[in-house]
Design an enzyme around this catalytic site. Sequence first.
Site, short mmCIF file in Angstrom:
data_model
loop_
_atom_site.label_atom_id
_atom_site.label_comp_id
_atom_site.label_asym_id
_atom_site.label_seq_id
_atom_site.Cartn_x
_atom_site.Cartn_y
_atom_site.Cartn_z
N ALA A 12 -6.25 4.67 -72.75
CA ALA A 12 -5.44 3.48 -72.45
C ALA A 12 -5.06 3.35 -70.98
CB ALA A 12 -4.18 3.48 -73.31
N HIS A 144 -23.82 -3.13 -60.79
CA HIS A 144 -22.44 -2.82 -61.14
C HIS A 144 -21.69 -2.30 -59.91
CE1 HIS A 144 -23.91 -2.92 -65.33
NE2 HIS A 144 -22.66 -3.19 -65.64
N LYS A 148 -19.32 3.02 -61.13
CA LYS A 148 -20.02 3.25 -62.40
C LYS A 148 -20.85 4.52 -62.31
CE LYS A 148 -22.69 0.93 -65.99
NZ LYS A 148 -21.69 1.36 -67.02
N GLY A 154 -25.63 1.03 -69.87
CA GLY A 154 -25.84 0.93 -71.31
C GLY A 154 -26.32 -0.45 -71.71
#
Length: 258
Positions: A12, A144, A148, A154
């Site tokens: 989180a 990206h 990353k 993916g």
Amino acid sequence: MPQPLKIAIAGALGRMGQQMVLAVEADPRLQLVARFHRPGSAGEGFVERDEALALADVVIDFTTPAASTELAQYCASCSGPALVIGSTGFEPAELAAIAEAAKSVAIVRSGNYSLGLNMLARLVEQAARALRAEDSDIEILEAHHRMKVDAPSGTALMLGEAASRGRGVSLGDVAKRIRDGAIGARPAGEIGFAVLRGGSIVGEHSVSLLAEGEVLTLSHSAGDRSMFARGAIAAALWVARRPPGEYDMRDVLGLTAS
């Protein structure tokens, strides 16, 4: 009015974890019952993993391949909540462990939760099926942000799987991830990958089918991470009452039919 679906967010404190917290809190169909991160993470509303799993109907997990694999195994061992996994960069052994866990718990795992991107994958599959490998080369380009850690992304691999599915072949047999030096002429049927990393790019993906005299390019551009959160929420609502099994966004969106 039905009771809100109880959601716990893994990782989180991460970029997507924070985005998921905001999205779940804003959705009246959902109730954020727990947030957890690494063991010992402190903060208002944070609990340890075991407590979070006991409270939740579904856990949404955008962490790391190792953490996601361990979480899936733990959920399976305790007949825990359903799981939505958004991590990428898995090793084959980790994928096998998740598949084994899915025999005991319902898991949605996707390389990308964008609804638009998953529609793109469907179009790529259809185009690859229609345009023969002998006539059209396939190249996948992804870009990206500099932070990353996995490449190809993916999502790029998901698009590669869509293309190979359309061609009726295994991606592992036709993928070309690196080109360097005197590599010779391109063989028919190869699916190539190219990677860009830099700046703060959220995500850019394109699939080009290149034939003599023409190029067809299908593409998707990510403006911000909220679109991934929307897709993950759609997956959570879908998987909450599904039987054990490993699913993906094609299942969630009803795109599995040929």
